[in-house]
Motif scaffolding. Structure first.
Motif, PDB file in Angstrom:
ATOM      1  N   THR A 248     -68.501 -16.393   6.290  1.00  0.00           N
ATOM      2  CA  THR A 248     -69.471 -16.767   5.396  1.00  0.00           C
ATOM      3  C   THR A 248     -69.302 -15.699   3.993  1.00  0.00           C
ATOM      4  O   THR A 248     -69.270 -16.252   2.835  1.00  0.00           O
ATOM      5  CB  THR A 248     -70.777 -16.414   6.146  1.00  0.00           C
ATOM      6  N   THR A 293     -74.035 -22.486   2.909  1.00  0.00           N
ATOM      7  CA  THR A 293     -74.308 -23.128   4.248  1.00  0.00           C
ATOM      8  C   THR A 293     -74.242 -24.734   3.650  1.00  0.00           C
ATOM      9  O   THR A 293     -74.814 -25.262   2.949  1.00  0.00           O
ATOM     10  CB  THR A 293     -75.929 -23.240   4.748  1.00  0.00           C
ATOM     11  N   VAL A 398     -69.180 -24.603   6.262  1.00  0.00           N
ATOM     12  CA  VAL A 398     -69.361 -23.579   5.422  1.00  0.00           C
ATOM     13  C   VAL A 398     -68.597 -23.803   4.010  1.00  0.00           C
ATOM     14  O   VAL A 398     -67.250 -24.175   4.171  1.00  0.00           O
ATOM     15  CB  VAL A 398     -68.899 -22.056   5.868  1.00  0.00           C
TER      16      VAL A 398
END
Length: 408
Positions: A248, A293, A398
């Motif tokens: 992330t 996201t 992601v």
């Protein structure tokens, strides 16, 4: 009869850093609408900021796939079924897809490693890593791929040190992580990648049972010894933190750098200041503007819940879209404008409620170091390709870019 639109998260090729045009259209219809999924079924779609927080903050919704959270494709549905069968009785992928009280029980065991005080103690080491990576990049050929040279190794090194995972194994865990989050991976491919990571973490736990160290995995081993945690549970938590701890943040470093290069006047605000407060504020705005996201947070109503004047009935699925909630004009005026001086602390990039991202203090610190150091050390950094040539991760849960060619 009103036609229910299809769920569509495809981003525009001309505006790849913005939410999908279909999400903006749904938001303009209202903060809570219905969309049609791949199999003809429908689910609720949450695009409003206040409604986002209301759903994620409610005890009337569940995150557990077995209870009926939405599936976004046939591949994902098959993968969920495969995972449920495979992970029954095992550690799964930690506590991320569990409800309280089990979620809270497991989460509490690692919370202390991510407190602001503990994370700030890691800042000097993170700064050294950033400087060493930039030294190597500047000494190498031009153009360079910022993903491989900087964005991916920085958080990978940090999370490896925190967990007690050998960084020499980074290609192994990065490759398997990519398989897990790729929408096009088959259930077999995703299951095998998860199994490889779980076995890898289990082996590391075995080593730390014999020779513990001052790291998070050794802390989990102590929980196993005390009977508070099973070894499969510990391995599952290790998989979750290893995966989430690098994938992330790496994508945020990449996309944030791209956005700053596209907005040089904003980059100057971050590069030319040495006050940590504006740097921290700038990171919050980048998190709002670039929510990574991709595809929404999945929930299912456990009982009837009132949201935006409508009733979501027990058993109905819900998709909560972070990236469009962060572009809600009711909360963020002129939301499509990147403004590093904006007060963006109300963004929901880390989610909301009991399941909000555990590692957010670590991510914030890493991003503060990553952006400010890169801009200060390489003030003439520039894109070495047209934006249309950059391979974005449209196929991932992601969002990010596979490569970011830069020069100086």
């Amino acid at each position: 009869m009103t036609t229910i639109p299809e769920y569509d998260i495809v981003r525009s090729a001309t505006c790849p850093l913005d939410p999908a045009p279909a999400m903006r259209a749904r938001q303009e219809e209202g903060p809570l609408t219905r969309v049609r999924l791949w199999d003809g079924g429908t689910t609720w779609l949450v695009t409003g900021h206040a409604e986002h927080r209301a759903v994620l903050g409610s005890a009337k919704v569940s995150v557990e796939p077995a209870r009926g959270t939405p599936r976004l494709s046939a591949l994902e549905a098959a993968a969920m079924e495969s995972a449920a069968s495979r992970e029954k009785g095992s550690g799964g992928i930690g506590f991320i897809l569990m409800d309280d009280p089990e979620h809270a029980r497991l989460r509490r065991m690692v919370t202390s490693a991510f407190t602001i005080k503990r994370v700030e103690a890691m800042r000097p080491a993170t700064q050294r890593i950033a400087d060493e990576l930039i030294d190597a990049m500047l000494a190498g050929p031009k153009p360079a791929d910022l993903v491989e040279a900087y964005a991916l190794p920085l958080p990978s090194l940090v999370i490896s040190n925190l967990l007690g995972v050998p960084y020499d194994d980074h290609e192994f865990f990065q490759n398997n992580s990519r398989t897990i989050i790729n929408r096009n991976s088959t259930p077999e491919q995703r299951g095998q990648a998860h199994q490889r990571l779980a076995e890898y973490l289990d082996d590391l736990l075995g080593e730390k049972l014999v020779k513990p160290s001052d790291d998070l995995l050794s802390g989990l081993v102590e929980r196993v010894k005390a009977g508070e945690l099973s070894r499969p549970e510990a391995a599952g938590m290790g998989v979750l933190m290893l995966f989430a701890g690098h994938e992330t943040t790496a994508n945020m470093i990449t996309l944030g750098t791209l956005a700053l290069l596209q907005h040089p006047e904003q980059a100057a605000l971050l590069r030319d200041g040495d006050d940590p407060k504006p740097v921290a504020a700038a990171v919050e705005e980048l998190l709002r503007y670039l929510t990574i996201t991709h595809g929404g947070l999945r929930r299912v109503a456990l009982e009837d819940i009132e949201i935006a004047g409508q009733t979501i009935k027990a058993g109905e699925g819900i998709l909560v879209i972070n990236e469009i909630a962060n572009r809600d004009p009711a909360v963020f005026p002129d939301p499509d404008r990147l403004d590093l001086e904006r007060n963006a602390r109300l963004h929901v990039s880390f989610g909301y409620g009991v399941h909000q991202c555990l590692g957010q203090p670590l991510a914030r610190m890493e991003l503060q170091v990553a952006y400010s150091t890169l801009l200060r050390r390489v003030p003439d950094l520039a894109l070495a390709a047209e934006v249309e040539q950059i391979p974005f991760k449209h196929d991932g849960f992601v969002y990010g870019a596979y490569e970011l060619p830069v020069t100086w």
